[in-house]
Design an enzyme around this catalytic site. Sequence first.
Site, mmCIF file in Angstrom:
data_model
loop_
_atom_site.group_PDB
_atom_site.id
_atom_site.type_symbol
_atom_site.label_atom_id
_atom_site.label_comp_id
_atom_site.label_asym_id
_atom_site.label_seq_id
_atom_site.Cartn_x
_atom_site.Cartn_y
_atom_site.Cartn_z
ATOM 1 N N LYS A 10 0.834 -1.204 0.000
ATOM 2 C CA LYS A 10 0.000 0.000 0.000
ATOM 3 C C LYS A 10 0.873 1.259 0.000
ATOM 4 O O LYS A 10 1.919 1.298 0.628
ATOM 5 C CB LYS A 10 -0.904 0.001 1.235
ATOM 6 C CG LYS A 10 -1.903 1.151 1.304
ATOM 7 C CD LYS A 10 -2.729 1.052 2.573
ATOM 8 C CE LYS A 10 -3.808 2.140 2.591
ATOM 9 N NZ LYS A 10 -3.241 3.509 2.541
ATOM 10 N N LYS A 15 7.675 1.352 1.619
ATOM 11 C CA LYS A 15 8.403 0.526 0.647
ATOM 12 C C LYS A 15 9.769 1.104 0.324
ATOM 13 O O LYS A 15 10.759 0.387 0.283
ATOM 14 C CB LYS A 15 7.585 0.374 -0.636
ATOM 15 C CG LYS A 15 6.336 -0.460 -0.497
ATOM 16 C CD LYS A 15 5.677 -0.707 -1.834
ATOM 17 C CE LYS A 15 5.275 0.567 -2.536
ATOM 18 N NZ LYS A 15 4.278 1.353 -1.797
ATOM 19 N N LYS A 41 7.332 9.800 -7.787
ATOM 20 C CA LYS A 41 7.923 10.736 -6.816
ATOM 21 C C LYS A 41 9.452 10.690 -6.867
ATOM 22 O O LYS A 41 10.117 11.585 -6.342
ATOM 23 C CB LYS A 41 7.452 10.415 -5.389
ATOM 24 C CG LYS A 41 5.958 10.583 -5.169
ATOM 25 C CD LYS A 41 5.607 10.564 -3.696
ATOM 26 C CE LYS A 41 6.022 9.287 -2.977
ATOM 27 N NZ LYS A 41 5.326 8.089 -3.450
ATOM 28 N N ASP A 126 -0.546 0.107 -4.997
ATOM 29 C CA ASP A 126 -1.163 -1.190 -5.220
ATOM 30 C C ASP A 126 -1.051 -1.564 -6.693
ATOM 31 O O ASP A 126 -0.633 -0.770 -7.530
ATOM 32 C CB ASP A 126 -2.643 -1.158 -4.822
ATOM 33 C CG ASP A 126 -2.834 -0.652 -3.389
ATOM 34 O OD1 ASP A 126 -1.827 -0.576 -2.665
ATOM 35 O OD2 ASP A 126 -3.970 -0.329 -3.027
#
Length: 266
Positions: A10, A15, A41, A126
């Site tokens: 998510k 991450k 990003k 996701d």
Amino acid sequence: MKKVIAIYGKGGIGKSSTASNIAAAAALSGKKVLIIGCDPKSDSSITLLGGKRIPTVLDLLKEKQTIAKEDVIFEGFGGVLCMEVGGPEPGVGCAGRGIIVAIETLKKIYPEFMDNDLIIYDVPGDVVCGGFVAPIKKGFVNEVYVLTSGEYMPLYAANNICRGFVRIGMDLGGVICNSRNADRERELVEEFSTKIGSRLIGYIPKDPIVQSCERDGYSVLEKAPDSDIAKVYKQLAVELMNNKTRVKAVPLDDEQLRNLSKKYSE
């Protein structure tokens, strides 16, 4: 054994932080590591480069037709090679398609990139579009991992991601828990991992050192190498490098997942 892994989870679950610290830990153990940031990003490698952003593949391709390896591959802490895919502005274009373009470009400018001991694809959010599974479909990934916490929505996303893996025929290497101090969190994620047919391969305790290092633009392995949380990342890197288990995930239905979550909040 060479490892090419992708980490899914998510958005906002950590991450990039997890990927960069694993990359640093593996590099410090003597492995040749490449991290490929697939998020628009462009922040997957920032803590490996002292807080500096690097030019992205897609931005440079907009400026000129051809680019070279040295234009987009930069060496970070511990010798980790870093590349950022980049992407469109929010609401414009498809980031997933950009991942496909970047991978094809990487093959041309750095054909030996698969010779690294560990390649990490840090994949955004996701599984919401075909492009986000491009590293898998292109055959560049041999293991996938799901990152979650013990909170309901990250678990829901992890379960849904596993459902996506089933659809494309990709086996799961394991589950990683990035703690948010939820109720009985480790037990919950361990049971979730077991129920989907996999295992909890790593548990990362919530530690303020991680955010402190990130704010200063560094990985934990660089700024706080003797900390307990650094040892956690080192052990996780070892587990990932040694892991030989891959399973066909068996996602839970919504009722099963909700009941499992309730079980650990009673």
